[in-house]
Design a protein around this motif. Structure first.
Motif, short mmCIF file in Angstrom:
data_model
loop_
_atom_site.label_atom_id
_atom_site.label_comp_id
_atom_site.label_asym_id
_atom_site.label_seq_id
_atom_site.Cartn_x
_atom_site.Cartn_y
_atom_site.Cartn_z
N VAL A 131 29.60 89.28 -72.54
CA VAL A 131 28.79 89.58 -71.36
C VAL A 131 27.63 90.49 -71.75
O VAL A 131 27.82 91.48 -72.45
CB VAL A 131 29.63 90.27 -70.26
N LEU A 132 26.45 90.13 -71.29
CA LEU A 132 25.26 90.96 -71.47
C LEU A 132 24.74 91.39 -70.11
O LEU A 132 24.58 90.57 -69.21
CB LEU A 132 24.15 90.17 -72.20
N ALA B 181 23.03 84.55 -65.17
CA ALA B 181 24.03 84.00 -64.25
C ALA B 181 24.00 84.74 -62.92
O ALA B 181 24.28 84.16 -61.87
CB ALA B 181 25.41 84.12 -64.88
N THR B 182 23.65 86.02 -62.97
CA THR B 182 23.65 86.85 -61.77
C THR B 182 22.50 87.85 -61.84
O THR B 182 22.21 88.40 -62.90
CB THR B 182 24.97 87.63 -61.64
N ASP C 245 11.98 84.43 -57.83
CA ASP C 245 11.41 83.08 -57.86
C ASP C 245 11.29 82.55 -59.29
O ASP C 245 11.42 81.35 -59.54
CB ASP C 245 10.03 83.07 -57.18
N ARG C 246 11.06 83.46 -60.23
CA ARG C 246 10.80 83.05 -61.60
C ARG C 246 12.08 82.89 -62.42
O ARG C 246 12.21 81.98 -63.22
CB ARG C 246 9.91 84.10 -62.27
N HIS C 247 13.06 83.80 -62.18
CA HIS C 247 14.24 83.83 -63.04
C HIS C 247 15.54 83.50 -62.32
O HIS C 247 16.58 83.43 -62.95
CB HIS C 247 14.39 85.22 -63.68
N GLY C 248 15.48 83.32 -61.00
CA GLY C 248 16.73 83.22 -60.27
C GLY C 248 17.04 81.89 -59.64
O GLY C 248 17.81 81.83 -58.67
N GLU C 249 16.49 80.79 -60.19
CA GLU C 249 16.72 79.49 -59.57
C GLU C 249 18.20 79.11 -59.55
O GLU C 249 18.71 78.58 -58.57
CB GLU C 249 15.93 78.40 -60.32
N GLN C 250 18.91 79.38 -60.64
CA GLN C 250 20.33 79.03 -60.75
C GLN C 250 21.23 80.26 -60.71
O GLN C 250 22.40 80.17 -61.08
CB GLN C 250 20.57 78.25 -62.05
N SER C 251 20.71 81.37 -60.27
CA SER C 251 21.47 82.63 -60.34
C SER C 251 22.07 82.98 -58.98
O SER C 251 21.54 82.63 -57.93
CB SER C 251 20.55 83.78 -60.77
#
Length: 467
Positions: free
Chosen positions: A46-47, A68-69, A88-94
């Motif tokens: 985990v990072l 992931a989160t 919007d930039r980094h959280g499409e699948q988060s």
């Protein structure tokens, strides 16, 4: 970073290695992203990357693994453009998780004051509160206090006798006007006479409680610096921080305060959020505000419970001024009705309180009005003659009436009865409540404004009007 470490270790899965990376300020230059990726594969499953939104804006998405989160602290700010650009930039699948004590946002939009809250709802979709804490806010609060997560606030009001020359309070919902009114309050409260009264209260706390750790909120940066200077002149260990204080200096001052090398840390609005000093024993609020949210954020710095290294109780001192125009409903009043509920009046709301009484060293008791708009309370029969020195003050109304009666339950008659009238010219008086042996003390209060109340507090004649 420290919070992630503590939570990770306390979790059943915390025996797995955790890789923590700092990404703000000078830490950004020393961060090797390829090294992080390699260590993630070989050392830790985990990072967690800890950053400020400003540090992360503009970062190339290609250089990072998809998170992931995304966890957002102080999440009532998450609808702001800085946060939204990252999401919007980094959280499409988060998964997006927000943490906040105030799950709403008030933007300065007169046309739609709820726009900020609606944006938060669209972003997070649902609000999660542990079911075991109860359904109502009061139940949750009491449960957290019983668990030792939160400390129990002990509030006290110090009358200043100072008249603040501000205009009429703005109507509810007029956000921009409320913000402007708050600025007026700050400017009017920043005066030498009032500062002298505040200083006397601070010195009294430090003299009576040598182990006190006091967090001070002043109406201006200048006020915070002056109060810290005057405390040092009186031989007390005090310092002031502001937005212009160098980062290293501020960090050192906060460290000194946490470890007890400073007794008082003064500021204006710098330490409202993002500051954690669990051992705060007193919060002194010389900065008046009509915002319950702002007030809660400030005093919340002192409400960490013993389970988090804090104190079981935190003393909160507010300063009550007079007003040339109609008296506003202040943040501390709204706070008290949520945080200091009465067992005698569990359903009481802010508009119903008419009488506040503190005759001993115990907690303050508050009494609501009946259908005739009269607030009343009665003591048990006393075993000997009593003579109690009190300060009686009118709060939040132009006129008020207090009826004091010594009632003999055996003879079923009044031994004596006194009537005190209060108004804007004489909002406070000193008197003695005389109760003959075997009698009950009856107090009845009414005010011309249903939002006002009458306070009765015992005081020591040697200390003047101090309760």
């Amino acid at each position: 970073v420290a919070s992630f470490e503590d939570v990770w270790r306390s979790h059943p899965a915390g025996n797995q290695p955790l890789l923590l990376a700092r990404f703000w300020g000078g830490y950004r230059q020393g961060l090797d992203r390829q090294e992080l990726a390699d260590r993630l594969e070989t050392e830790a499953p985990v990072l967690v990357l800890v950053s400020t939104p400003q540090s992360f804006i503009g970062e190339s998405r290609e250089d990072w693994l998809d998170p992931a989160t995304i966890v957002i602290d102080e999440a009532h700010r998450a609808a702001a453009p800085t946060y939204r650009s990252i999401i919007d930039r980094h959280g499409e699948q988060s998964a997006i998780i927000g943490l906040t004590a105030t799950p709403y946002r008030r933007e300065f939009d007169r046309r739609n004051p709820q726009a900020g809250t609606e944006a938060l709802q669209a972003l997070f979709q649902r609000l999660i509160v542990a079911e075991s804490l109860g359904q109502e806010a009061g139940e949750r609060l009491q449960r957290l206090q019983e668990m030792g997560v939160l400390s129990v606030p002990i509030s006290r009001t110090v009358p200043t006798g100072i008249t603040l020359k501000v205009g009429e309070p703005p109507p509810e919902g007029e956000i921009q006007q409320q913000f402007s009114f708050d600025q007026e309050l700050q400017q009017q409260a920043d005066q030498t006479r009032r500062r002298r009264i505040v200083l006397e209260e601070l010195l009294r706390i430090l003299d009576e409680e040598p182990m006190a750790r006091v967090l001070y909120f002043g109406p201006s940066v200048l006020d915070a610096e002056l109060v810290a200077f005057m405390l040092r002149y009186k031989g007390k260990r005090a310092a002031a921080v502001s937005g212009t204080t160098r980062t290293a200096t501020r960090r050192a001052m906060i460290a000194d305060f946490k470890t007890g090398r400073l007794d008082v840390l003064c500021n204006c609005e710098v330490l409202t959020t993002g500051f954690d000093a669990p051992t705060v024993s007193h919060v002194v609020m010389a900065r008046p505000t009509i915002s319950q949210v702002l007030y809660e954020q400030m005093v919340g710095r002192g409400l960490r419970g013993p389970e988090f290294g804090g104190t079981p109780h935190c003393h909160i001192v507010d300063f009550e001024d007079r007003y040339r125009a109609r008296r506003p409903i202040l943040g501390y009043e709204q706070f008290r009705h949520v945080w200091i509920p009465l067992e005698e009046e569990p359903q009481q709301d802010a508009k119903s309180m008419g009488l506040l009484v503190q005759l001993g060293s115990g907690d303050v008791s508050r009494y609501g009005r009946n259908e005739h708009q009269v607030a009343a309370c009665r003591s048990r029969p006393v075993v000997r003659d009593l003579e109690v020195p009190v300060v009686v003050s009118l709060e939040g109304s132009e006129r008020g009436l207090l009826q004091v009666t010594a009632w003999d339950p055996e003879r079923r008659e009044n031994r004596h009865s006194r009537r005190y009238e209060l108004n804007m010219k004489q909002p406070m008086l000193r008197t003695r409540l005389e109760v003959p042996s075997g009698c009950e003390l009856l107090l009845q209060a009414t005010t011309s404004d249903p939002r006002g109340h009458i306070e009765i507090r015992r005081y020591d004649p040697r200390l003047g009007d101090r309760p």
